[in-house]
Design a protein around this motif. Structure first.
Motif, PDB file in Angstrom:
ATOM      1  N   PRO A 132      27.027  42.191  37.924  1.00  0.00           N
ATOM      2  CA  PRO A 132      26.090  41.745  38.954  1.00  0.00           C
ATOM      3  C   PRO A 132      26.615  40.533  39.725  1.00  0.00           C
ATOM      4  O   PRO A 132      27.410  39.745  39.200  1.00  0.00           O
ATOM      5  N   GLY A 133      26.163  40.381  40.951  1.00  0.00           N
ATOM      6  CA  GLY A 133      26.548  39.201  41.722  1.00  0.00           C
ATOM      7  C   GLY A 133      26.018  39.294  43.140  1.00  0.00           C
ATOM      8  O   GLY A 133      25.412  40.308  43.520  1.00  0.00           O
ATOM      9  N   SER A 134      26.270  38.241  43.888  1.00  0.00           N
ATOM     10  CA  SER A 134      25.835  38.242  45.286  1.00  0.00           C
ATOM     11  C   SER A 134      26.837  38.986  46.164  1.00  0.00           C
ATOM     12  O   SER A 134      26.468  39.618  47.150  1.00  0.00           O
ATOM     13  N   PHE A 135      28.120  38.846  45.854  1.00  0.00           N
ATOM     14  CA  PHE A 135      29.179  39.494  46.631  1.00  0.00           C
ATOM     15  C   PHE A 135      28.997  39.249  48.134  1.00  0.00           C
ATOM     16  O   PHE A 135      28.940  40.181  48.924  1.00  0.00           O
ATOM     17  N   ASN A 161      19.077  38.309  45.959  1.00  0.00           N
ATOM     18  CA  ASN A 161      19.367  36.876  46.057  1.00  0.00           C
ATOM     19  C   ASN A 161      18.921  36.207  47.345  1.00  0.00           C
ATOM     20  O   ASN A 161      19.678  35.442  47.956  1.00  0.00           O
ATOM     21  N   PRO A 186      40.041  36.093  35.825  1.00  0.00           N
ATOM     22  CA  PRO A 186      40.868  36.777  36.822  1.00  0.00           C
ATOM     23  C   PRO A 186      42.330  36.339  36.687  1.00  0.00           C
ATOM     24  O   PRO A 186      42.637  35.398  35.946  1.00  0.00           O
ATOM     25  N   VAL A 210      38.415  41.308  38.736  1.00  0.00           N
ATOM     26  CA  VAL A 210      37.515  41.439  37.576  1.00  0.00           C
ATOM     27  C   VAL A 210      37.085  42.905  37.412  1.00  0.00           C
ATOM     28  O   VAL A 210      37.078  43.445  36.295  1.00  0.00           O
ATOM     29  N   GLY A 227      32.431  36.887  35.725  1.00  0.00           N
ATOM     30  CA  GLY A 227      33.779  36.327  35.857  1.00  0.00           C
ATOM     31  C   GLY A 227      33.744  34.842  35.551  1.00  0.00           C
ATOM     32  O   GLY A 227      32.781  34.154  35.874  1.00  0.00           O
ATOM     33  N   LEU A 228      34.807  34.380  34.918  1.00  0.00           N
ATOM     34  CA  LEU A 228      34.921  32.935  34.641  1.00  0.00           C
ATOM     35  C   LEU A 228      36.204  32.432  35.288  1.00  0.00           C
ATOM     36  O   LEU A 228      37.293  32.844  34.910  1.00  0.00           O
ATOM     37  N   ARG A 229      36.044  31.544  36.245  1.00  0.00           N
ATOM     38  CA  ARG A 229      37.233  31.031  36.925  1.00  0.00           C
ATOM     39  C   ARG A 229      37.753  29.767  36.270  1.00  0.00           C
ATOM     40  O   ARG A 229      38.920  29.576  36.054  1.00  0.00           O
ATOM     41  N   HIS A 235      36.750  39.066  42.778  1.00  0.00           N
ATOM     42  CA  HIS A 235      35.793  40.051  42.249  1.00  0.00           C
ATOM     43  C   HIS A 235      36.524  41.359  41.919  1.00  0.00           C
ATOM     44  O   HIS A 235      36.287  41.972  40.873  1.00  0.00           O
ATOM     45  N   ASP A 261      32.623  26.898  36.092  1.00  0.00           N
ATOM     46  CA  ASP A 261      31.722  28.053  36.012  1.00  0.00           C
ATOM     47  C   ASP A 261      30.991  28.086  34.672  1.00  0.00           C
ATOM     48  O   ASP A 261      29.944  28.703  34.548  1.00  0.00           O
ATOM     49  N   TYR A 272      43.708  33.814  41.471  1.00  0.00           N
ATOM     50  CA  TYR A 272      42.352  33.953  42.033  1.00  0.00           C
ATOM     51  C   TYR A 272      41.370  32.944  41.454  1.00  0.00           C
ATOM     52  O   TYR A 272      40.185  32.989  41.775  1.00  0.00           O
TER      53      TYR A 272
END
Ligand code: ADP
Length: 162
Positions: free
Chosen positions: A7-10, A38, A119, A20, A88-90, A17, A94, A123
């Protein structure tokens, strides 16, 4: 069948993304990219635009589908018959928010597990917010997003075509 929800806003989808998503396809039979409404975040792109950009970006991944959701994520995950949420964890930055979200989702529904994916290192600095900022200021975002997303950003910010 192992099915995971990402899930995400993208707003918009970036190469981070996609990295991932690609990693997730190696672990799950099906990956559903779930675009969140969102509305509180006041996205630059409408939900339909965000969904279409993701759909185009993943069209060569046969096990990935794109959907949208509203309301509680855990309820959506149940409705999908899935058990796993991918995030995802950058960087450390995060972590706190993602940790809180994952534990809250576990409180709401113990059956659902959250899996974090890192990632490719190149990234780790990439976010939709930063890409929008660069595009807005006329910078080149072509190495951060797929070509059609760059074109969509150009449309929003009236950038010169390259
Ligand atoms: P949200 O608004 O839910 O944070 P985003 O679209 O910004 O939605 O991000 C969705 C998920 O993807 C989040 O878990 C976020 O940490 C992760 N993510 C975003 N950009 C990257 C990236 N460059 N590398 C890895 N994960 C990322």
């Amino acid at each position: 069948m192992r099915k995971a929800i990402y899930p995400g806003s993208f707003d918009p989808v970036t190469n981070g993304h996609l990295d991932v998503i690609q990693r997730a396809t190696k672990l799950f039979d099906r990956v559903v990219v779930a675009v969140a409404a969102n509305d509180s975040k006041q996205p630059l792109f409408s939900r339909e635009e965000r969904k279409q950009m993701v759909a185009r970006a993943v069209r060569n991944f046969p096990t990935v589908e794109v959907d949208e959701f509203d309301g509680l994520l855990v309820d959506y995950v149940e409705r999908q018959g899935a058990q796993t949420v991918i995030r995802g964890l950058r960087a450390v930055s995060d972590f706190e928010f993602e940790f809180q979200l994952a534990l809250m989702n576990r409180k709401l529904n113990e059956r659902i597990e959250t899996i974090f994916m890192m990632p490719k290192d190149t990234y780790t600095f990439l976010s939709s917010r930063i890409v929008k900022e660069i595009a807005r200021l006329g910078g080149d975002v072509s190495s951060f997003v797929p070509a059609h997303v760059r074109a969509a950003l150009s449309g929003k910010y009236k950038l010169e075509p390259t």
